[in-house]
Design an enzyme around this catalytic site. Structure first.
Site, PDB file in Angstrom:
ATOM      1  N   TYR A  50       0.796  -1.237   0.000  1.00  0.00           N
ATOM      2  CA  TYR A  50       0.000   0.000   0.000  1.00  0.00           C
ATOM      3  C   TYR A  50       0.826   1.283   0.000  1.00  0.00           C
ATOM      4  CZ  TYR A  50      -3.693  -3.338   1.024  1.00  0.00           C
ATOM      5  OH  TYR A  50      -4.563  -4.397   0.955  1.00  0.00           O
ATOM      6  N   ASN A 101     -12.399   5.021  -1.826  1.00  0.00           N
ATOM      7  CA  ASN A 101     -11.709   3.736  -1.747  1.00  0.00           C
ATOM      8  C   ASN A 101     -12.493   2.914  -0.729  1.00  0.00           C
ATOM      9  OD1 ASN A 101     -10.154   1.498  -1.322  1.00  0.00           O
ATOM     10  ND2 ASN A 101      -8.202   2.589  -1.261  1.00  0.00           N
ATOM     11  N   HIS A 127      -8.365   2.272  -5.876  1.00  0.00           N
ATOM     12  CA  HIS A 127      -7.632   1.272  -5.089  1.00  0.00           C
ATOM     13  C   HIS A 127      -6.148   1.561  -5.222  1.00  0.00           C
ATOM     14  CE1 HIS A 127     -11.160  -1.098  -4.254  1.00  0.00           C
ATOM     15  NE2 HIS A 127     -11.498  -0.986  -5.532  1.00  0.00           N
TER      16      HIS A 127
END
Ligand code: CA2
Length: 172
Positions: A50, A101, A127
């Site tokens: 991430y 998101n 995303h």
């Protein structure tokens, strides 16, 4: 530009009573940014998936983008499905578009999708990771089919791209 303003306390809430944009003191477009569950952990865990930017970094970048674009922007992050739905409902008559998101709720929540549809405003789904290059269950999002577009796998910059695309569509 307004950042993290509480929609329910907005003095300009007359727009939800049937007044059109023409009656608004501000003519600026208003975007609600919705961050789903666990995104509060960004930058603290799993940076290989991430990235290293925190949610505050992402929101600060979006706030700067909003200023450049001359729009108002608000943010919510919650780990609770009902809280997200309440806030999305609360934005009705206020927000002109939603950048979201949905995180894990992308793959599970019909209720979140229904709330987004109920607003009647354009939605862009973001995303951080490429959900198509991961586990198969991440390939299905209940939100994607009702979004005007989806950005997946471009990391934190994807939010800014999504904001710009949403504003461009609203101004078209
Ligand atoms: O890639 C994305 O942005 C996701 O929406 C992130 C969700 C995941 O369930 C989706 O399939 C794709 C997970 C968010 C969890 O965020 C974390 C951030 C840092 C550390 C742990 C979790």
């Amino acid at each position: 530009m307004t950042v993290s303003k509480d929609v329910d306390k907005d003095v300009d809430k007359g727009v939800s009573k049937g007044q059109g944009k023409a009656e608004r003191p501000s003519q600026e477009l208003r975007i609600l940014v919705v961050h789903g569950p666990n995104l509060n952990l960004l930058g603290k865990r799993e940076p290989e998936i991430y990235g290293t930017q925190t949610l505050a970094d992402i929101d600060a970048d979006l706030a700067a983008g909003a200023k450049d674009l001359g729009i108002e922007i608000e943010f919510i992050q919650s780990n609770h499905e009902g809280d997200l739905i309440d806030r999305i409902q609360g934005s009705m008559g206020y927000a002109d578009g939603i950048l979201i998101n949905p995180a894990g709720f992308s793959h599970s929540s019909v209720a979140l999708r229904d709330a987004l549809v109920a607003t009647g405003v354009p939605v862009v789904e973001i995303h951080l990771s490429n959900v198509y290059a991961r586990e198969s269950f991440r390939r299905r999002s209940y939100v994607s089919a009702i979004a005007i577009g989806v950005i997946s796998g471009l990391g934190a910059p994807g939010y800014r791209f999504g904001l710009e695309a949403l504003v461009k569509r609203l101004r078209a």
